[in-house]
Structure formats: C-alpha cells, structure tokens
Scaffold this motif. Structure first.
Motif, PDB file in Angstrom:
ATOM      1  N   HIS A 174       0.811  -1.211   0.000  1.00 24.96           N
ATOM      2  CA  HIS A 174       0.000   0.000   0.000  1.00 24.96           C
ATOM      3  C   HIS A 174       0.848   1.265   0.000  1.00 24.96           C
ATOM      4  N   ILE A 175       2.075   1.182   0.524  1.00 19.60           N
ATOM      5  CA  ILE A 175       2.913   2.385   0.612  1.00 19.60           C
ATOM      6  C   ILE A 175       3.855   2.516  -0.585  1.00 19.60           C
ATOM      7  N   LEU A 176       3.856   1.507  -1.470  1.00 14.99           N
ATOM      8  CA  LEU A 176       4.671   1.616  -2.682  1.00 14.99           C
ATOM      9  C   LEU A 176       4.017   2.580  -3.667  1.00 14.99           C
ATOM     10  N   VAL A 218      -3.736  -6.614  -9.696  1.00 15.06           N
ATOM     11  CA  VAL A 218      -2.717  -5.683  -9.182  1.00 15.06           C
ATOM     12  C   VAL A 218      -3.315  -4.758  -8.117  1.00 15.06           C
ATOM     13  N   TYR A 219      -4.487  -4.211  -8.389  1.00 17.42           N
ATOM     14  CA  TYR A 219      -5.109  -3.307  -7.410  1.00 17.42           C
ATOM     15  C   TYR A 219      -5.543  -4.057  -6.156  1.00 17.42           C
ATOM     16  N   ALA A 244       6.213   2.036  -9.101  1.00 13.05           N
ATOM     17  CA  ALA A 244       6.940   0.846  -8.663  1.00 13.05           C
ATOM     18  C   ALA A 244       6.074  -0.398  -8.782  1.00 13.05           C
ATOM     19  N   ILE A 245       4.832  -0.277  -8.357  1.00 12.95           N
ATOM     20  CA  ILE A 245       3.917  -1.427  -8.432  1.00 12.95           C
ATOM     21  C   ILE A 245       3.705  -1.844  -9.890  1.00 12.95           C
ATOM     22  N   ILE A 279      -1.336   3.272 -11.888  1.00 12.15           N
ATOM     23  CA  ILE A 279      -0.949   1.926 -12.318  1.00 12.15           C
ATOM     24  C   ILE A 279      -1.460   1.655 -13.735  1.00 12.15           C
ATOM     25  N   ILE A 280      -2.656   2.173 -14.055  1.00 11.97           N
ATOM     26  CA  ILE A 280      -3.173   2.029 -15.426  1.00 11.97           C
ATOM     27  C   ILE A 280      -2.231   2.720 -16.402  1.00 11.97           C
ATOM     28  N   ALA A 281      -1.755   3.911 -16.018  1.00  9.10           N
ATOM     29  CA  ALA A 281      -0.848   4.653 -16.904  1.00  9.10           C
ATOM     30  C   ALA A 281       0.444   3.881 -17.144  1.00  9.10           C
ATOM     31  N   ILE A 282       0.975   3.244 -16.103  1.00  6.07           N
ATOM     32  CA  ILE A 282       2.240   2.526 -16.227  1.00  6.07           C
ATOM     33  C   ILE A 282       2.066   1.205 -16.992  1.00  6.07           C
ATOM     34  N   MET A 283       0.975   0.477 -16.721  1.00  6.59           N
ATOM     35  CA  MET A 283       0.878  -0.896 -17.215  1.00  6.59           C
ATOM     36  C   MET A 283       0.178  -1.028 -18.564  1.00  6.59           C
TER      37      MET A 283
END
Length: 290
Positions: free
Chosen positions: A110-112, A160-161, A116-117, A228-232
């Motif tokens: 949760h703190i990452l 992932v979420y 990174a995730i 996370i959507i933007a990264i993955m």
C-alpha cells in the motif's frame, strides 16, 4: 469576551476555509465551467457551447462501455478486498508467531508508489520471461499475455489493485478488531455462543463503522485509479482498461479536448457523490457506533 473568542475562532478557521476553497472547491467549479466550453488547452479563448459536451458524451456508446468497465473494476476490487481483508485481519488477530512480520509485509504494497507497483507487475505478468510464466510452465499451464490481450488486461489490473489494497483493508480491519470490547465476547461464550455466532452477532455489527469507512474510501479510490493504469496499459489494449479517470486524461491531454474532459470529470464527481450518499443512507441503520 465573546467578541474576542469570535475573532480567535476566525483566526484559526479562516486559513483552512481559504485553503479548502482555493484547492478543493474552486477546481470543481472551474472544471464545471470548462465542461461547458470547447477548449483545446492551447487557444486563448474558450468558446461557450452549453451542454453540447454532455450531449456528445451520453450519445456515445463507447462512453457507456467506459462506465460499465469502471463499475466492474471498482466493484470487484472493493468487494474482494473487503472480504479477503477481513479474513486476513481475523487471522492476524490471533496470537500466532510472526504475526507482526506478516502485518508489515501485508501493508507494504500500500505504501509503494504506483510506478513501482506497475513496474513490478509488468515483470510478473510478462508472457516471455515473467515470474508468473516461470511458476505456471512446470504445471503445464501457459501464461496469457496479460497486458496485451484485451480479454486479460482488465483482470490483470484487478489483480494488481487487489494486491495493493488488500494490506490496507486488512490493517484497518485489524485495528477495528483490536478495539472490540472483550467483555461482550466473554458473556456470549458463557451463554454458549459458538465462533460463527460470535462473528455474525458481535464482530460484524461492531465492525460496521470500520466497514462503512473502508467501503466509502475504497470506492472513491478505485474510481480515481490512474497511476498503475498509466504505467501498465495506458488504457489499452484498444480501450480494454480505459476507466473513467483514464477517459478524462485521454480527452484532456491526448485529444486536447478540455470540454469533454471536464464533462467526464463532472460525471465522475456526480457518480461518486451519489454512491457515497447511497452508502451513507444504506448504512445509516446498519452502522452501530458504541
């Protein structure tokens, strides 16, 4: 004396009111204005078009697909993380060896940062050399192309979420469990109540304020999921992972259409306001504050 107290009250409250007004409410109001214009983010003028952006949006079948996808994504993540988080919290509430280590490790995701995730899970999901492929290949199971297959991209993001949110939900539930009154449980056990009865009749009702808090914050958080959507996936493949927050970003910074982006943001704001109001009304009679 009362005048002095009133001035003191204003001195403490006024800065907070100003900050809230400037950084919380003014952006909403200005966004509402932008949703009534046709602006490309570059032109000095913002032509007023009234409700045309909303009309375009609600006559676009793709927008309804985005709404359904957002509700599906949010619903699965919220419900599964709450059920699994409560189960983990009940387990961690037992006097087991190493539970502090498990608590820390479960909360760590949760703190990452989202970047990174996303990077970690891109490696795990990679169909050529990822960790999941290494685990599934000895079992004779082929690892799907999670992030490039439209059938697997949204389930992949949900996983992932869930991984990210589960520790937070478990820790909040655990804090709630450790604050429950032990005398009620002792009295119920004396009356012959079993473990399931204790859980259903005491634990769940006493945890209702915690459940209410997690439900509201989780729904808001999943509707606003973006990093996370933007990264993955960047909303792809196609539009398989385009949720409402990503739709707003696409309209604003890829299509350079601030009007449609503003309209999408207002729709998301109204939906979240309605869901929060409905949750508050539904839980009003079910939340028991001691």
């Amino acid at each position: 004396m009362r005048r002095r107290e009133y001035l003191l009250f204003l001195a403490f409250v006024a800065p907070n009111v100003v900050l809230l007004g400037v950084f919380a409410y003014w952006p909403v109001v200005y966004n509402g204005y932008l949703s009534l214009t046709s602006w490309d983010l570059l032109s000095p003028t913002k032509p007023f078009v009234g409700l045309a952006n909303y009309a375009d949006m609600f006559t676009d079948p793709d927008f309804y697909s985005v709404l359904v996808r957002t509700v599906l994504f949010s619903g699965v993540v919220v419900v599964v993380s709450m059920v699994a988080g409560l189960a983990i919290a009940l387990l961690l509430n037992q006097a087991l060896g190493g539970r502090n280590f498990v608590r820390t490790m479960s909360f760590a995701p949760h703190i990452l940062s989202g970047a990174a995730i996303g990077t970690i899970w891109l490696f795990i999901f990679d169909p050529s050399y990822g960790l999941l492929k290494a685990l599934l290949t000895p079992l004779g199971v082929a690892s799907p192309a999670w992030m490039t297959d439209s059938a697997w991209a949204l389930p992949g993001l949900i996983i992932v979420y869930l991984w990210k949110n589960l520790g937070f939900v478990a820790v909040v539930y655990l804090a709630g469990l450790q604050g429950l009154p032990t005398d009620l449980y002792e009295a119920a056990r004396i009356d012959g109540a079993g473990a399931w009865t204790l859980f259903r009749r005491l634990t769940l009702p006493l945890l209702s304020p915690v459940t209410f808090f997690i439900a509201i914050t989780s729904v808001i958080g999943t509707f606003q999921a973006f990093d996370i959507i933007a990264i993955m996936t960047g909303g792809g493949p196609g539009d398989a992972t385009t949720t409402l927050s990503w739709y707003v970003y696409q309209q604003a910074f890829q299509a350079l259409d601030a009007g449609h982006a503003g309209a999408g943001a207002i729709v998301m704001f109204v939906i979240l306001l309605a869901i929060t109001g409905a949750q508050a009304r539904f839980m009003e009679r079910r939340v028991h504050y001691r």
